[in-house]
Design an enzyme around this catalytic site. Structure first.
Site, PDB file in Angstrom:
ATOM      1  N   GLY A 160       0.609  -5.241   0.326  1.00 46.68           N
ATOM      2  CA  GLY A 160      -0.281  -5.701   0.500  1.00 46.68           C
ATOM      3  C   GLY A 160      -0.618  -6.553  -1.306  1.00 46.68           C
ATOM      4  N   GLU A 189      -0.751  -9.996  -0.661  1.00 41.95           N
ATOM      5  CA  GLU A 189      -2.264  -9.912  -0.421  1.00 41.95           C
ATOM      6  C   GLU A 189      -3.025 -10.452  -1.570  1.00 41.95           C
ATOM      7  OE1 GLU A 189      -3.605  -8.050   3.596  1.00 41.95           O
ATOM      8  OE2 GLU A 189      -2.040  -7.175   2.636  1.00 41.95           O
ATOM      9  N   ALA A 202       0.825  -0.975   0.041  1.00 40.55           N
ATOM     10  CA  ALA A 202       0.153  -0.304  -0.082  1.00 40.55           C
ATOM     11  C   ALA A 202       0.791   1.405   0.147  1.00 40.55           C
ATOM     12  CB  ALA A 202      -1.044  -0.122   1.033  1.00 40.55           C
TER      13      ALA A 202
END
Length: 730
Positions: A117, A120, A66
């Site tokens: 992220g 993920e 992120a």
């Protein structure tokens, strides 16, 4: 879509290239997070798409996670409104869930690092292929900036590899190399470089299953969940382990375990909502906000040269000489050759110089054995080091780093020898940790090109370099020193001259407050345990052993000689002197406050005679014990923060980013605070001054705050509010 390009082949397999415009590395920016739901919808509804492969268009990696700048202050903050913040957080989590339940097989072709992220994103696909390159890292490191995975990582990783392995990986922020990730069960396949997309396509064409394991009715959590006889042990033991690791300073650690504990008891859709709630709650804590600002945003800015003088042309050091081939000098030589810099390593004897080069070789061999370097690269890198006693080899150096013994006379001697070989404009940098640069520059015939370049040990692991300006140091020397530090991939801070500069001066107060407690009669075990409870990496006595008691002894002698009648002895100075004169130098010779001959280390029994224990926690079994422990913790943290404020008032440091990051990276100041300046701002100037005044009245003037803090408290100001904008404007 500007961040994703889609190409559908004749077999109906879509290749989706993730490539954020204008960025050297893909991150989950606010723009990307808005487009992911659109991307998922296209995959689901486009009948021409039978399956999809997601890969990166960047040579730098798949995705670094992120954009924390967007996250902390914008897209996920919700302006302080929890519902808005939850909705923003759930938008990404919900999109990842929609991706894995799209009904079409989705594979990730991981052709570079995938962190946070980024990983993920891949965990929400049905099949993961990674290229066999040991430079690639896969992991969820959010805990290092006060957060935990908030894009489904807590739930998917746990269901893939089990509670124990997942909790260890997430709570430590552990990264995996490709083959290790496959062995752990995080990815399905490891292929040669450049073959990840084809391998991912092959999986789809060969009938890849479009269902995640946890969406299969027969799924069972590896190792069991909270109500499984074996699984419950992970939470019972894990709770204690996390407490030992964090001492309750990091809300992220606790909320991570809560998300895993609760999430593993419910279906995935509910589990992801649980994760989002705890993630948003964590994001809004002062600890997360402070850590993100210092360890991510400020570090990014400083790593890009935010404090470099703007009017000086960029330089690129090609050859650098290092004077002194001890552990420090050899460590400096190593980071230089890793950056491709030709390095001359000089010492008094050829044997000493060769020993320094051997240390460089040893560090390079570790990289070779881990597959992080080829034999050809190893040979070429080691060949960049010339070990010698001959100062003629200094000729042609763009910069010299002096890393000899902390003696003014020795430093003056090598300065003259090296400068005789340097051309105009070359910079001479001293790696002294305590001796004022202005005084050392008196031995230089070119003080405008003389500067402090203070590394931290071990150099290959410590990321900070402290640049110290003498009275006559010119802007060109500052710029060249910064260009050098950035080239060797370290984080620089720039400070003004002072005895001990910024880091050594402030760090020493942590050690000295520990010595004060020892003199007062507190037990050494209590002192060090409380030190760890503050969030410092080790207790003050342990760290004193690490930096070497004989170094403290020698610095005290040099300072006393320099200051004469103005010298004020440090707390516990006589205890240290007695130990050093008795042959106890610290960890380096196995004898300090602790004995290191056997593992684990044990407290030196003779310390009880030098510093008899007369104080302790009055009633450790009663709640009042916490107040006494908190008082000791407060003393250790405030002593350091007050010294930082003094440095600020004296002009030693003037940028809150450098003050905070320098403290965390330089001497391990409690990361959960965001650094000493963030800690003062977070407590509030008025409250900080009030507490410091109480400590000063109780324990002495070492806690007396500078007038600057009183003036700021009266105006209800903060350091970041008052000074950060000034630095950026400059």
């Amino acid at each position: 879509m500007e961040n994703f390009k889609i190409d559908v082949d004749a077999d109906g397999v879509a290749t989706i290239v993730f490539d954020v415009p204008g960025r050297s590395m893909n991150t989950l920016t606010s723009s990307v997070m808005k487009e992911i739901p659109e991307l998922v919808e296209r995959i689901k509804t486009d009948e021409a798409i039978k399956g999809a492969v997601i890969t990166s268009g960047k040579a730098s990696g798949f995705c670094a996670g992120a954009d924390l700048g967007d996250m902390a202050g914008g897209v996920l903050s919700g302006g302080g409104d929890l519902q808005k913040a939850f909705d923003a957080g759930w938008a990404l989590n919900g999109a990842f869930r929609a991706l894995e339940t799209s009904g079409k097989p989705i594979a990730a072709a991981i052709n570079g690092l995938a962190l946070g992220g980024g990983l993920e994103f891949t965990l929400a696909t049905h099949y993961r292929v990674v290229e066999n390159d040991n430079k690639i890292q896969l992991g969820l490191p959010e805990i290092k900036v006060g957060l935990f995975p908030g894009g489904g990582g807590t739930q998917r990783l746990t269901r893939l590899i089990g509670v124990q392995a997942a909790m260890m990986a997430m709570s430590e922020g552990k990264s995996f190399r490709p083959n290790d990730a496959k062995g752990a069960g995080i990815v399905h396949e490891v292929v040669e470089k450049g073959q990840s997309v084809e391998a991912a396509k092959a999986w789809i064409k060969n009938g890849g299953k479009a269902v995640q394991p946890w969406d299969d009715k027969s799924f069972k959590l590896p190792g069991g969940g909270p109500y499984h006889p074996a699984g419950i042990q992970n939470f019972m033991v894990g709770n204690a382990m996390l407490r030992k690791q964090s001492y309750g300073n990091y809300p992220a650690v606790v909320n991570l375990m809560k998300a895993v504990y609760e999430g593993t008891q419910v279906p995935m859709d509910a589990a992801l909502r649980i994760e989002t709630r705890y993630f948003i709650k964590t994001l809004m804590t002062p600890q997360a906000q402070a850590m993100i600002r210092s360890l991510f945003l400020s570090k990014q800015e400083l790593d890009k040269g935010a404090v470099r003088p703007s009017g000086v042309p960029k330089s690129d050091p090609k050859k650098v000489s290092v004077l002194g081939a001890g552990m420090m000098g050899a460590g400096i030589a190593y980071v230089q050759v890793m950056a491709g810099i030709e390095t001359v390593l000089i010492d008094q004897t050829q044997e000493a110089a060769d020993k320094g080069k051997a240390h460089v070789e040893e560090l390079l061999k570790k990289r070779l054995s881990r597959g992080q370097m080829t034999q050809e690269k190893f040979d070429a890198t080691l060949a960049l080091v010339t070990a010698t006693t001959d100062y003629d080899h200094v000729k042609g150096s763009d910069l010299v780093v002096e890393a000899v013994f902390e003696s003014r006379e020795i430093k003056a001697d090598v300065t003259k020898k090296a400068e005789a070989q340097l051309v105009e404009g070359a910079v001479f940098g001293s790696n002294t940790s305590t001796l004022p640069i202005t005084g050392l520059a008196e031995a230089s015939v070119r003080p405008e090109d003389f500067i402090g370049i203070h590394f931290f040990s071990p150099v290959d692991k410590m990321m900070l370099v402290e640049i110290i300006l003498g009275e006559k140091t010119g802007e060109a020397a500052i710029a060249k020193a910064l260009d050098y530090v950035l080239k060797i991939k370290k984080t620089p801070i720039v400070v003004n001259d002072s005895r001990g500069f910024y880091t050594s001066r402030c760090f020493s107060t942590f050690l000295m407050e520990g010595m004060a407690m020892l003199e007062e009669g507190y037990g050494p075990a209590l002192i060090d345990n409380v030190g760890r409870m503050t969030g410092m990496p080790r207790g003050p006595l342990e760290m004193h052993d690490d930096v070497a008691l004989d170094l403290s002894y020698k610095i005290a002698k040099q300072t006393k000689a320099d200051l004469g009648d103005k010298y004020v002895p440090n707390e516990g100075e006589q205890i240290v002197a007695t130990m050093v004169e008795g042959g106890r130098f610290g960890r380096k010779n196995g004898k300090g406050f602790y004995d290191y001959e056997q593992k684990p280390k044990t407290l030196w029994k003779g310390l009880a005679e030098l510093a008899p224990r007369t104080k302790g926690i009055d009633k450790p079994e009663e709640p009042t014990a916490f107040a006494q422990i908190d008082e000791l913790k407060t003393r250790l943290l405030y002593r350091q923060a007050v010294e930082v404020a003094r440095c600020w008032e004296e002009g030693v440091i003037d940028d809150p980013r450098e003050a905070d990051l320098g403290a965390i990276l330089g001497w391990g100041f409690a990361p959960w605070t965001g650094g000493p300046i963030s800690m003062i701002d977070g407590i509030g100037l008025a409250k900080f001054v009030e507490t410091a005044d109480r400590l000063a009245a109780t324990y002495g003037d070492r806690f007396k705050v500078p007038q600057l803090l009183r003036d700021m408290a009266a105006k209800n100001e903060t350091f970041y509010g008052k000074f950060a904008s000034e630095k950026k404007a400059a």
